[in-house]
Design an enzyme around this catalytic site. Sequence first.
Site, PDB file in Angstrom:
ATOM      1  N   ASP A 102      -0.959  -9.365  -5.746  1.00  0.00           N
ATOM      2  CA  ASP A 102      -2.304  -8.868  -5.491  1.00  0.00           C
ATOM      3  C   ASP A 102      -3.074  -9.050  -6.795  1.00  0.00           C
ATOM      4  OD1 ASP A 102      -4.635  -7.577  -4.942  1.00  0.00           O
ATOM      5  OD2 ASP A 102      -3.752  -5.602  -4.583  1.00  0.00           O
ATOM      6  N   GLU A 156       2.346  -2.391  -5.174  1.00  0.00           N
ATOM      7  CA  GLU A 156       2.095  -1.007  -4.759  1.00  0.00           C
ATOM      8  C   GLU A 156       3.309  -0.402  -4.057  1.00  0.00           C
ATOM      9  OE1 GLU A 156      -1.648  -0.119  -2.918  1.00  0.00           O
ATOM     10  OE2 GLU A 156      -2.803  -1.192  -4.438  1.00  0.00           O
ATOM     11  N   ASP A 164       0.822  -1.222   0.000  1.00  0.00           N
ATOM     12  CA  ASP A 164       0.000   0.000   0.000  1.00  0.00           C
ATOM     13  C   ASP A 164       0.852   1.266   0.000  1.00  0.00           C
ATOM     14  OD1 ASP A 164      -2.269   1.555  -0.035  1.00  0.00           O
ATOM     15  OD2 ASP A 164      -2.608   1.468   2.121  1.00  0.00           O
TER      16      ASP A 164
END
Length: 402
Positions: free
Chosen positions: A297, A185, A155
């Site tokens: 992901d 990310e 994230d």
Amino acid sequence: MATNGTDITHVTIDDDEDEDDQEVKLTADECQKLVEEFVALTQTDEALAQFYLQDRQWDVNRSVNDYLDQLATASGSGSTGDQNNSRKRHAIADEVVVSSDDNDVDNDNSNDCDIVFDTKNTKTLKTSDKSTEEEENQEVVTDIKDLRFICWNIDGIDEKNLRLRTEAVCKFIRNEKAFIVFLQEVNQTAESILRQQLPDYELLTGDSQIVDYYTATLIHKKSIKLDTNEIIPFHDSMMGRNLLKTKISIGNKSVYLLNTHLESTKDFADIRVQQLRRVFKLMTELDQQSTVIFGGDLNLRDNEVAKCGIPHKVYDVWIKTGARKELEYTWDMTRNDNLQFMGAKYKPRLRFDRIYVRPSTVAAAAPEVEAIRFGLIGLERLKPHVCFPSDHWGLTVHFKIK
């Protein structure tokens, strides 16, 4: 907010089976003690402990009994099994000591569980700088039998507490002594921290020209040989997504690593399925004498996987290692509140992050590289900001090397 010098955070726990939800106030130390107590009594692990305790207002007795009930149901135990479980319950009831006072429980039918963090007594995960001792103790392994692997969307898109969270990720990687790491990310700030704090790793990025976040594959320099690396673009991507393809050697064994972040959100499901089909096809076409590990992901829903179909001889690591329910959801807003959806009517929990393996055909009797253990990391809050390392849990896998 602060009360009498004590930091407080609110964690919402949804328990559809219990209408009399309670508000429980515990220090972080007390929570950890309850986790350890559950582990000791059930001979399981902390991921399972947190799964049961968080959904049962940190009641050890109830959590252990529910675990034993589900264990008996799953195994289809008869009268002998029931008697054994009954004896276990009586033994556990004699051993359990709840750390909190009765006054700490307020029956107000609230869905909130307040975990109170006492700044004087709370255990903290220090993430500031990598210690010299950790660097000196970094394991150097040339004959790997237990290949430790991590996959994690960290994230980096969210700038809030980014340094603290990325340093925590680095600490997990060092503590797990991972040989291979897939990250998603990652941005330039996070990459800089990763390079600074993980000097023993080769860091390969799938840098995107469209967006400012990307994937990164880390391999341990002293233990694994890097053969080739390339970025394969997804030309249909609206979000700058691609596939980071890396070939490595572990001793005399050849392994392909496929790290990606597939298209996000329901609106782009068709594109995501096409991307998945392309990677699955690549898995089947790569050298049959090499093991292929594909993960990231993937933003997948089960119906999308069913629509695409998993190729022959390819397996889902979570399913292969037992499909444990407490390890299913990797993006779980009922347990992780880093991300908030204002006005949302429910809190989603999905298995976005997945790992697939295609074994090599070198050894017919047993795979050269076989997944034997699957777990989750990043389940504990970080101090002082009381956030998790990411809105996703990290995945850990242990591969047995023949």
